[in-house]
Design a protein around this motif. Structure first.
Motif, PDB file in Angstrom:
ATOM      1  N   THR A 105     -20.186  64.028 -32.463  1.00 31.51           N
ATOM      2  CA  THR A 105     -20.096  65.020 -31.604  1.00 31.51           C
ATOM      3  C   THR A 105     -18.701  65.686 -31.987  1.00 31.51           C
ATOM      4  OG1 THR A 105     -19.072  63.511 -29.913  1.00 31.51           O
ATOM      5  CG2 THR A 105     -21.330  64.089 -29.496  1.00 31.51           C
ATOM      6  N   ARG A 106     -17.543  64.845 -32.498  1.00 33.81           N
ATOM      7  CA  ARG A 106     -16.277  65.150 -32.975  1.00 33.81           C
ATOM      8  C   ARG A 106     -16.589  66.092 -34.064  1.00 33.81           C
ATOM      9  NH1 ARG A 106     -13.837  60.895 -32.780  1.00 33.81           N
ATOM     10  NH2 ARG A 106     -13.322  60.575 -34.930  1.00 33.81           N
ATOM     11  N   ARG A 107     -17.425  65.717 -34.726  1.00 36.10           N
ATOM     12  CA  ARG A 107     -17.686  66.435 -35.951  1.00 36.10           C
ATOM     13  C   ARG A 107     -18.131  68.099 -35.850  1.00 36.10           C
ATOM     14  NH1 ARG A 107     -16.834  65.064 -41.584  1.00 36.10           N
ATOM     15  NH2 ARG A 107     -16.283  62.925 -40.725  1.00 36.10           N
ATOM     16  N   LEU A 108     -19.010  68.175 -34.981  1.00 42.28           N
ATOM     17  CA  LEU A 108     -19.611  69.282 -34.551  1.00 42.28           C
ATOM     18  C   LEU A 108     -18.771  70.195 -33.940  1.00 42.28           C
ATOM     19  CD1 LEU A 108     -21.913  71.336 -34.171  1.00 42.28           C
ATOM     20  CD2 LEU A 108     -22.660  70.043 -32.077  1.00 42.28           C
ATOM     21  N   ASN A 109     -17.838  69.596 -33.035  1.00 42.36           N
ATOM     22  CA  ASN A 109     -16.609  70.451 -32.340  1.00 42.36           C
ATOM     23  C   ASN A 109     -15.562  70.815 -33.513  1.00 42.36           C
ATOM     24  OD1 ASN A 109     -14.970  71.142 -30.093  1.00 42.36           O
ATOM     25  ND2 ASN A 109     -13.853  69.400 -31.090  1.00 42.36           N
ATOM     26  N   GLY A 110     -15.605  69.885 -34.143  1.00 49.81           N
ATOM     27  CA  GLY A 110     -14.506  70.538 -35.370  1.00 49.81           C
ATOM     28  C   GLY A 110     -14.984  71.538 -36.038  1.00 49.81           C
ATOM     29  N   SER A 126     -25.432  69.624 -16.272  1.00 51.57           N
ATOM     30  CA  SER A 126     -25.034  68.187 -16.935  1.00 51.57           C
ATOM     31  C   SER A 126     -23.811  68.484 -17.795  1.00 51.57           C
ATOM     32  CB  SER A 126     -26.258  67.911 -17.921  1.00 51.57           C
ATOM     33  OG  SER A 126     -26.044  66.729 -18.678  1.00 51.57           O
ATOM     34  N   ARG A 127     -23.547  69.438 -18.520  1.00 52.22           N
ATOM     35  CA  ARG A 127     -22.300  69.532 -19.114  1.00 52.22           C
ATOM     36  C   ARG A 127     -21.250  69.573 -18.209  1.00 52.22           C
ATOM     37  NH1 ARG A 127     -19.276  68.373 -23.508  1.00 52.22           N
ATOM     38  NH2 ARG A 127     -17.766  69.917 -23.837  1.00 52.22           N
ATOM     39  N   ASN A 128     -21.408  70.487 -17.277  1.00 52.78           N
ATOM     40  CA  ASN A 128     -20.303  70.601 -16.235  1.00 52.78           C
ATOM     41  C   ASN A 128     -19.613  69.441 -15.824  1.00 52.78           C
ATOM     42  OD1 ASN A 128     -18.275  72.350 -14.615  1.00 52.78           O
ATOM     43  ND2 ASN A 128     -19.527  71.622 -12.865  1.00 52.78           N
ATOM     44  N   ASP A 129     -20.916  68.531 -15.243  1.00 48.97           N
ATOM     45  CA  ASP A 129     -20.755  67.250 -14.771  1.00 48.97           C
ATOM     46  C   ASP A 129     -19.999  66.140 -15.880  1.00 48.97           C
ATOM     47  OD1 ASP A 129     -21.983  67.977 -12.500  1.00 48.97           O
ATOM     48  OD2 ASP A 129     -23.865  67.031 -12.860  1.00 48.97           O
ATOM     49  N   THR A 130     -20.529  66.127 -17.051  1.00 45.93           N
ATOM     50  CA  THR A 130     -19.740  65.507 -18.011  1.00 45.93           C
ATOM     51  C   THR A 130     -18.462  65.887 -18.356  1.00 45.93           C
ATOM     52  OG1 THR A 130     -20.710  66.593 -19.943  1.00 45.93           O
ATOM     53  CG2 THR A 130     -22.027  64.672 -19.088  1.00 45.93           C
ATOM     54  N   ARG A 131     -18.122  67.192 -18.013  1.00 50.34           N
ATOM     55  CA  ARG A 131     -16.539  67.602 -18.568  1.00 50.34           C
ATOM     56  C   ARG A 131     -15.688  66.874 -17.491  1.00 50.34           C
ATOM     57  NH1 ARG A 131     -13.827  69.292 -20.601  1.00 50.34           N
ATOM     58  NH2 ARG A 131     -13.261  71.141 -20.147  1.00 50.34           N
ATOM     59  N   HIS A 132     -16.168  66.077 -16.544  1.00 48.75           N
ATOM     60  CA  HIS A 132     -15.091  65.452 -15.552  1.00 48.75           C
ATOM     61  C   HIS A 132     -15.151  63.939 -15.807  1.00 48.75           C
ATOM     62  CE1 HIS A 132     -16.058  69.112 -13.372  1.00 48.75           C
ATOM     63  NE2 HIS A 132     -14.956  69.037 -12.959  1.00 48.75           N
ATOM     64  N   THR A 133     -15.621  63.443 -17.141  1.00 48.59           N
ATOM     65  CA  THR A 133     -15.573  62.153 -17.621  1.00 48.59           C
ATOM     66  C   THR A 133     -14.735  62.070 -18.930  1.00 48.59           C
ATOM     67  OG1 THR A 133     -17.724  62.211 -18.735  1.00 48.59           O
ATOM     68  CG2 THR A 133     -17.489  61.597 -16.467  1.00 48.59           C
ATOM     69  N   LYS A 134     -14.400  61.090 -19.238  1.00 44.49           N
ATOM     70  CA  LYS A 134     -13.698  60.946 -20.412  1.00 44.49           C
ATOM     71  C   LYS A 134     -14.566  60.500 -21.434  1.00 44.49           C
ATOM     72  CE  LYS A 134     -10.254  57.575 -22.263  1.00 44.49           C
ATOM     73  NZ  LYS A 134      -9.339  56.357 -22.099  1.00 44.49           N
ATOM     74  N   SER A 135     -15.772  60.285 -21.497  1.00 46.23           N
ATOM     75  CA  SER A 135     -16.902  60.076 -22.568  1.00 46.23           C
ATOM     76  C   SER A 135     -17.386  61.469 -22.956  1.00 46.23           C
ATOM     77  CB  SER A 135     -17.766  59.153 -21.986  1.00 46.23           C
ATOM     78  OG  SER A 135     -18.535  59.479 -20.902  1.00 46.23           O
ATOM     79  N   GLN A 136     -16.904  62.433 -22.328  1.00 45.67           N
ATOM     80  CA  GLN A 136     -17.711  63.723 -22.686  1.00 45.67           C
ATOM     81  C   GLN A 136     -17.701  64.332 -24.073  1.00 45.67           C
ATOM     82  OE1 GLN A 136     -15.541  67.495 -22.380  1.00 45.67           O
ATOM     83  NE2 GLN A 136     -13.717  66.403 -21.637  1.00 45.67           N
ATOM     84  N   ALA A 137     -18.513  64.846 -24.572  1.00 42.32           N
ATOM     85  CA  ALA A 137     -18.695  65.197 -26.039  1.00 42.32           C
ATOM     86  C   ALA A 137     -17.727  66.474 -26.035  1.00 42.32           C
ATOM     87  CB  ALA A 137     -19.971  65.477 -26.439  1.00 42.32           C
ATOM     88  N   PRO A 138     -16.778  66.539 -27.071  1.00 46.48           N
ATOM     89  CA  PRO A 138     -15.787  67.773 -27.179  1.00 46.48           C
ATOM     90  C   PRO A 138     -16.686  69.050 -27.593  1.00 46.48           C
ATOM     91  CG  PRO A 138     -15.615  66.388 -29.109  1.00 46.48           C
ATOM     92  CD  PRO A 138     -16.671  65.664 -28.192  1.00 46.48           C
TER      93      PRO A 138
END
Length: 614
Positions: free
Chosen positions: A394-399, A504-516
């Motif tokens: 997920t970090r590679r896609l974000n980058g 789902s994306r909004n909920d995971t944004r509040h967690t440390k494990s979210q995909a960037p």
């Protein structure tokens, strides 16, 4: 067993141990750089110059005013070669950290102020016009009193303290140095903020607390107000039950932070604290009172931290340097001077009793001061091969998304050659189960090839895309990102599909494990969902997701304006996505970002951070 801290966590805290040669490999050449800095003090340093210490030496001046100056000389030692055999480009640090640490040690062990800051030292020692009772000298006798001397025996005491301190483990050494720095700094701030200094001294003392030294109080010495309530509740209980309840209460008290603070402090008091160490002190604390006064000190710290309740001035004003004072709310309490002598004694006992370890080779480089870690722009690492895993997918896609947006916006001209990364993806994806990591890798592969001329696609890449691109038909943030940043049409998902994905994306944004994901992409996920809901006649839900979009990019005028129109019932279904993403300076879409246009090759480390060393 306590987990050892990494070099990065100990950054800037081990300079004296490094200079003392505690971590060097035997036989390896060293860079040696002598640093000389002037320090100022309320003391006259008596002794044959230079006064040698385990690390560094002191050359005193002959001036005899309220404050005097001295030169601290200290040799900065660093290995010439790194563990991989290459020459180390870091020859020396600036030297100020070494000198300041030695000055802190001298202040703490000698009870004399020593600092590179001339103006601060002059103000603290002379009082600078402060009224009686409010000067630093009134609060801390000897520490800021003018024209103090340091006798040869005191130098020997400092040498012994430094020898023991330097022999501690890295973690213990760093722990003690933090206590010394924080407590000395607290004494220097005391004239301006005595209550803040008081709580900082208590916090410094608490930082050397130890669970192993925590002991229970007996029921008759337990807090009277609490004991009365509990005894009343147990009046109808049998003796056995009552005893068990009281024992449980005392055990819970023993494991509490306050009890650990009190027990550890008392356990580290040697008989000398009430004897030679107390000689010359004004109203030193008596042993039967000290446990209660430590509890009061801890409560004062808690009150200051949580409700900003200041101490009455009687704790520190007009005490004439006494170590205990009367305070209406608590009766007898420790003063700043009392805390200062107590913490100096406790830290000395901690150093004496702590395990001493032999020097051993250790790569200390990340512990050097002056190292700044910065996030490396993604165009400098996303094309690197060899470190691709499910965890980094997920970090590679974000980058890549961030770098591509920057490239299209004209913010950089660096190429994004991901062909070899895509070959890695082709080998890794078949081994992964369905999920976010697998989808992110497929999205990265498809997105990059969307920007490359189809005639340049490798046959293996075309086969991979044909086999896996259907994964991006299902609602996901990865699929949305590909459609948003390529010529792929936007998905025709139902309004409920958009809601499920965006919520789902909004909920995971509040967690440390979210995909960037880039902030603009996150904002557009919420905006597109709001758009679909408004078109479906679900206005209230649309307003909620529009608000989510705004909070992803606070203050963005385009989003705020679009949200306001939506709320007012003037929905704009043609939000200018392209300008929002790329600004006004957009590249022609016919160009390809696949070339490697930057001059020179970036670092090949698989890391998103670059380290700048001194």
């Amino acid at each position: 067993m306590t987990k050892k801290k990494s070099a990065r966590q100990l950054r800037g805290q081990l300079m004296l141990q490094i200079a003392a040669g505690r971590f060097f490999r035997p036989g390896f050449p060293l860079n040696e750089t002598e640093h000389r800095y002037t320090v100022y003090s309320n003391a006259w340093f008596i002794g044959d110059p230079p006064i040698a210490l385990p690390v560094g030496e002191v050359v005193a001046s002959t001036e005899m005013g309220h404050i005097s100056s001295a030169m601290i000389a200290i040799v900065d030692r660093l290995e010439q070669q790194r563990p991989d055999g290459t020459d180390d480009f870091v020859i020396a640090t600036g030297g100020t950290d070494l000198v300041d640490d030695l000055a802190y040690l001298m202040s703490f062990a000698l009870n004399r102020t020593v600092s590179r800051n001339h103006d601060q030292t002059r103000r603290l020692v002379t009082g600078d016009g402060a009224p009686r009772g409010r000067s630093a000298n009134d609060l801390f006798p000897e520490l800021f009193e003018p024209r103090q001397t340091v006798q040869p025996g005191q130098w020997d005491d400092l040498r012994g303290f430094m020898k023991d301190l330097l022999s501690l483990s890295r973690d213990d050494f760093a722990r003690v140095m933090r206590v010394i720095r924080n407590s000395v700094d607290a004494t220097r701030r005391a004239p301006d903020d005595p209550t803040g200094a008081y709580t900082d001294l208590v916090a410094a003392l608490e930082s050397v607390s130890d669970d192993k030294l925590s002991t229970s109080v007996t029921w008759d010495r337990y807090d009277g107000s609490k004991r009365t309530i509990i005894d009343a509740a147990l009046i109808d209980a049998g003796q056995e039950v009552a005893d068990r309840v009281r024992a449980a209460v005392l055990e819970a008290e023993r494991s509490g932070l306050k009890r650990r603070f009190i027990s550890s402090t008392l356990a580290r008091l040697s008989p000398d604290y009430y004897r030679d160490d107390a000689a010359g002190s004004i109203r030193p604390p008596r042993a039967p009172d000290l446990e209660r006064m430590l509890g009061i000190a801890y409560d004062i710290r808690s009150r200051r931290s949580h409700v900003l309740e200041d101490l009455g001035e009687g704790v520190w004003l007009f005490t004439d340097g006494a170590e205990t004072a009367y305070e209406p709310s608590f009766e007898r309490v420790l003063t700043l001077a009392g805390l200062w002598r107590l913490i100096r004694h406790v830290v000395r006992r901690y150093v004496i009793n702590a395990e001493k370890v032999a020097p051993e080779p250790w790569d200390y480089r990340e512990a050097l001061p002056g190292i700044v870690e910065m996030q490396l722009a993604p165009q400098y690492w996303i094309w690197q091969v060899g470190g691709l895993t499910a965890e980094t997918a997920t970090r590679r896609l974000n980058g890549f998304a961030e770098a591509l947006i920057g490239w299209i916006a004209g913010q950089h001209s660096d190429g994004l050659p991901l062909d070899q990364v895509c070959q890695e993806i082709e080998g890794l994806v078949p081994t992964l189960p369905d999920g976010e990591a697998r989808t992110s890798l497929i999205a990265t592969h498809v997105l990059w090839h969307a920007w490359v001329d189809p005639t340049d696609h490798r046959p293996e890449a075309s086969t991979f895309i044909d086999e896996y691109k259907a994964v991006l038909d299902a609602p996901s943030t990865s699929a949305f990102t590909v459609s948003l940043l390529s010529n792929h049409p936007m998905p025709t998902w139902s309004a409920d599909d958009w809601v499920a994905m965006a919520q789902s994306r909004n909920d995971t944004r509040h967690t440390k494990s979210q995909a960037p994901l880039p902030a603009v992409v996150d904002a557009l996920i919420q905006l597109f969902t709001a758009d679909e809901l408004e078109l479906a006649g679900r206005h209230d839900e649309a307003v909620a997701f529009a608000a989510n979009a705004v909070t992803e990019l606070p203050g963005n005028e385009a989003l705020v304006g679009w949200e306001a129109r939506l709320v007012a019932g003037d929905h704009d279904p043609d939000f200018d996505v392209r300008t929002f993403l790329f600004g006004e300076r957009k590249r022609e879409v016919s160009e390809e970002p696949s070339g490697h246009e930057q001059s020179g090759e970036p670092s090949t480390e698989q890391n998103e951070a670059v380290t700048v060393e001194p």
